[in-house]
Design a protein around this motif. Sequence first.
Motif, mmCIF file in Angstrom:
data_model
loop_
_atom_site.group_PDB
_atom_site.id
_atom_site.type_symbol
_atom_site.label_atom_id
_atom_site.label_comp_id
_atom_site.label_asym_id
_atom_site.label_seq_id
_atom_site.Cartn_x
_atom_site.Cartn_y
_atom_site.Cartn_z
ATOM 1 N N GLY A 286 -4.223 16.676 -41.983
ATOM 2 C CA GLY A 286 -3.115 15.779 -41.705
ATOM 3 C C GLY A 286 -2.782 15.704 -40.236
ATOM 4 N N VAL A 287 -1.520 15.415 -39.958
ATOM 5 C CA VAL A 287 -1.072 15.193 -38.589
ATOM 6 C C VAL A 287 0.154 16.058 -38.308
ATOM 7 C CG1 VAL A 287 0.364 13.217 -39.279
ATOM 8 C CG2 VAL A 287 -0.390 13.437 -36.903
ATOM 9 N N ASN A 288 0.180 16.603 -37.098
ATOM 10 C CA ASN A 288 1.284 17.454 -36.659
ATOM 11 C C ASN A 288 2.048 16.781 -35.512
ATOM 12 O OD1 ASN A 288 1.759 19.555 -34.131
ATOM 13 N ND2 ASN A 288 2.714 20.227 -36.036
ATOM 14 N N TYR A 289 3.370 16.878 -35.574
ATOM 15 C CA TYR A 289 4.218 16.470 -34.454
ATOM 16 C C TYR A 289 5.047 17.681 -34.054
ATOM 17 C CZ TYR A 289 8.137 14.499 -31.865
ATOM 18 O OH TYR A 289 9.083 14.253 -30.905
ATOM 19 N N THR A 290 4.955 18.092 -32.802
ATOM 20 C CA THR A 290 5.711 19.243 -32.321
ATOM 21 C C THR A 290 6.668 18.799 -31.228
ATOM 22 O OG1 THR A 290 3.935 20.791 -32.825
ATOM 23 C CG2 THR A 290 5.587 21.514 -31.242
ATOM 24 N N THR A 291 7.935 19.143 -31.407
ATOM 25 C CA THR A 291 8.928 18.849 -30.387
ATOM 26 C C THR A 291 9.440 20.154 -29.788
ATOM 27 O OG1 THR A 291 11.022 17.714 -29.915
ATOM 28 C CG2 THR A 291 10.818 18.739 -32.086
ATOM 29 N N PHE A 292 9.551 20.182 -28.473
ATOM 30 C CA PHE A 292 10.013 21.365 -27.748
ATOM 31 C C PHE A 292 11.428 21.128 -27.223
ATOM 32 C CE2 PHE A 292 5.408 21.204 -27.382
ATOM 33 C CZ PHE A 292 5.027 22.504 -27.671
ATOM 34 N N PHE A 293 12.220 22.185 -27.218
ATOM 35 C CA PHE A 293 13.587 22.052 -26.719
ATOM 36 C C PHE A 293 14.100 23.417 -26.264
ATOM 37 C CE2 PHE A 293 13.648 22.821 -31.227
ATOM 38 C CZ PHE A 293 14.700 23.693 -31.456
ATOM 39 N N ASP A 294 15.255 23.386 -25.610
ATOM 40 C CA ASP A 294 15.896 24.606 -25.110
ATOM 41 C C ASP A 294 14.946 25.418 -24.225
ATOM 42 O OD1 ASP A 294 18.096 26.191 -24.785
ATOM 43 O OD2 ASP A 294 17.837 27.340 -26.628
ATOM 44 N N GLU A 295 14.222 24.717 -23.348
ATOM 45 C CA GLU A 295 13.306 25.384 -22.422
ATOM 46 C C GLU A 295 14.124 26.039 -21.300
ATOM 47 O OE1 GLU A 295 13.375 22.032 -23.029
ATOM 48 O OE2 GLU A 295 11.343 21.180 -23.077
ATOM 49 N N LYS A 296 13.858 27.322 -21.047
ATOM 50 C CA LYS A 296 14.634 28.045 -20.045
ATOM 51 C C LYS A 296 13.737 28.996 -19.258
ATOM 52 C CE LYS A 296 18.834 28.253 -22.925
ATOM 53 N NZ LYS A 296 19.778 29.178 -23.624
ATOM 54 N N PHE A 297 13.911 28.996 -17.935
ATOM 55 C CA PHE A 297 13.286 30.035 -17.132
ATOM 56 C C PHE A 297 14.083 31.333 -17.273
ATOM 57 C CE2 PHE A 297 11.126 26.668 -14.573
ATOM 58 C CZ PHE A 297 9.840 27.182 -14.702
ATOM 59 N N ASN A 298 13.373 32.453 -17.189
ATOM 60 C CA ASN A 298 14.000 33.767 -17.261
ATOM 61 C C ASN A 298 14.597 34.104 -15.895
ATOM 62 O OD1 ASN A 298 14.702 36.438 -17.528
ATOM 63 N ND2 ASN A 298 12.649 37.187 -17.984
ATOM 64 N N GLY A 299 15.910 33.959 -15.787
ATOM 65 C CA GLY A 299 16.580 34.161 -14.512
ATOM 66 C C GLY A 299 16.471 35.573 -13.978
ATOM 67 N N GLY A 300 16.122 36.525 -14.834
ATOM 68 C CA GLY A 300 15.988 37.907 -14.398
ATOM 69 C C GLY A 300 14.598 38.261 -13.898
ATOM 70 N N ASN A 301 13.668 37.306 -13.977
ATOM 71 C CA ASN A 301 12.297 37.565 -13.532
ATOM 72 C C ASN A 301 12.200 37.402 -12.014
ATOM 73 O OD1 ASN A 301 9.453 36.325 -12.828
ATOM 74 N ND2 ASN A 301 9.162 37.513 -14.701
ATOM 75 N N THR A 302 11.563 38.352 -11.344
ATOM 76 C CA THR A 302 11.480 38.348 -9.880
ATOM 77 C C THR A 302 10.759 37.115 -9.352
ATOM 78 O OG1 THR A 302 11.471 40.762 -9.837
ATOM 79 C CG2 THR A 302 10.701 39.643 -7.863
ATOM 80 N N THR A 303 9.646 36.730 -10.008
ATOM 81 C CA THR A 303 8.887 35.561 -9.567
ATOM 82 C C THR A 303 9.721 34.294 -9.685
ATOM 83 O OG1 THR A 303 6.783 36.581 -10.194
ATOM 84 C CG2 THR A 303 6.807 34.186 -9.972
ATOM 85 N N VAL A 304 10.443 34.167 -10.782
ATOM 86 C CA VAL A 304 11.306 32.998 -10.989
ATOM 87 C C VAL A 304 12.345 32.914 -9.874
ATOM 88 C CG1 VAL A 304 13.047 31.963 -12.502
ATOM 89 C CG2 VAL A 304 10.964 32.944 -13.486
ATOM 90 N N GLN A 305 12.932 34.049 -9.523
ATOM 91 C CA GLN A 305 13.957 34.075 -8.485
ATOM 92 C C GLN A 305 13.368 33.748 -7.111
ATOM 93 O OE1 GLN A 305 15.530 38.032 -8.854
ATOM 94 N NE2 GLN A 305 16.751 37.566 -10.669
ATOM 95 N N GLN A 306 12.268 34.412 -6.748
ATOM 96 C CA GLN A 306 11.705 34.255 -5.409
ATOM 97 C C GLN A 306 11.118 32.858 -5.180
ATOM 98 O OE1 GLN A 306 8.911 37.508 -5.093
ATOM 99 N NE2 GLN A 306 10.500 38.996 -4.536
ATOM 100 N N ALA A 307 10.500 32.283 -6.233
ATOM 101 C CA ALA A 307 9.888 30.962 -6.087
ATOM 102 C C ALA A 307 10.867 29.828 -6.380
ATOM 103 C CB ALA A 307 8.673 30.841 -7.008
ATOM 104 N N ASN A 308 12.067 30.199 -6.838
ATOM 105 C CA ASN A 308 13.073 29.199 -7.210
ATOM 106 C C ASN A 308 12.509 28.216 -8.237
ATOM 107 O OD1 ASN A 308 15.438 27.719 -7.347
ATOM 108 N ND2 ASN A 308 15.072 26.602 -5.433
#
Length: 214
Positions: free
Chosen positions: A123-145
Amino acid sequence: MKKISALVLAATMLAPSLTFAHEAGDFLVRAGTATVRPNSGSDNVLTLGSFDVNNNTQLGLTFGYMITDNIGVELLAATPFQHNVNLPKAGEIASVKQLPPTLMAQYYFGGKENKLRPYVGVGVNYTTFFDEKFNGGNTTVQQANLNSLHLSDSWGVAGQAGLDYQLSNNWMINASVWWMNIETDVKFKVGNEDYKYKTRIDPWAFMFGVGYKF
């Protein structure tokens, strides 16, 4: 007369067993644990490696209808799956939720008199994504903004194999495995600069539960 009465009684006792399995016109509802195991991958993200998405288990629901004794259709639904997104050189950088409704055409092996009914589907699949969030406590996320995370919705093919075992006229136990072709564009910003990475998720989904037919 006694022989005729005995035959009628025997037929009456055997009749319920002939209604155990699925047949044309039956509605099938199944519920149980559904575990999604992504087979994820992408291009090298900011030289930190490929996206990796973890497993998640939720309540799975399927709603089916038997068009004939051997051909059915089924819709897969579930409570929202939540996945952590990792990069090899950065750790857990984000989380995202998704719903993957999937519509299948199915073929059931055996006859309506069989309690055990293996089946396959496509058959066929439809996938919807939502509530996407970066982890604010991750060092890479913080340093790279890193900010403004978004995943595009996906359409793809799906395959399925499973089996039902009828416990009574209405109740059954079920086990099934699904494969879904899910591809998405992961978009985000590094500061004010836009980035996009085509990402494959292509999960296997395993469901174990009970069902009811009416």
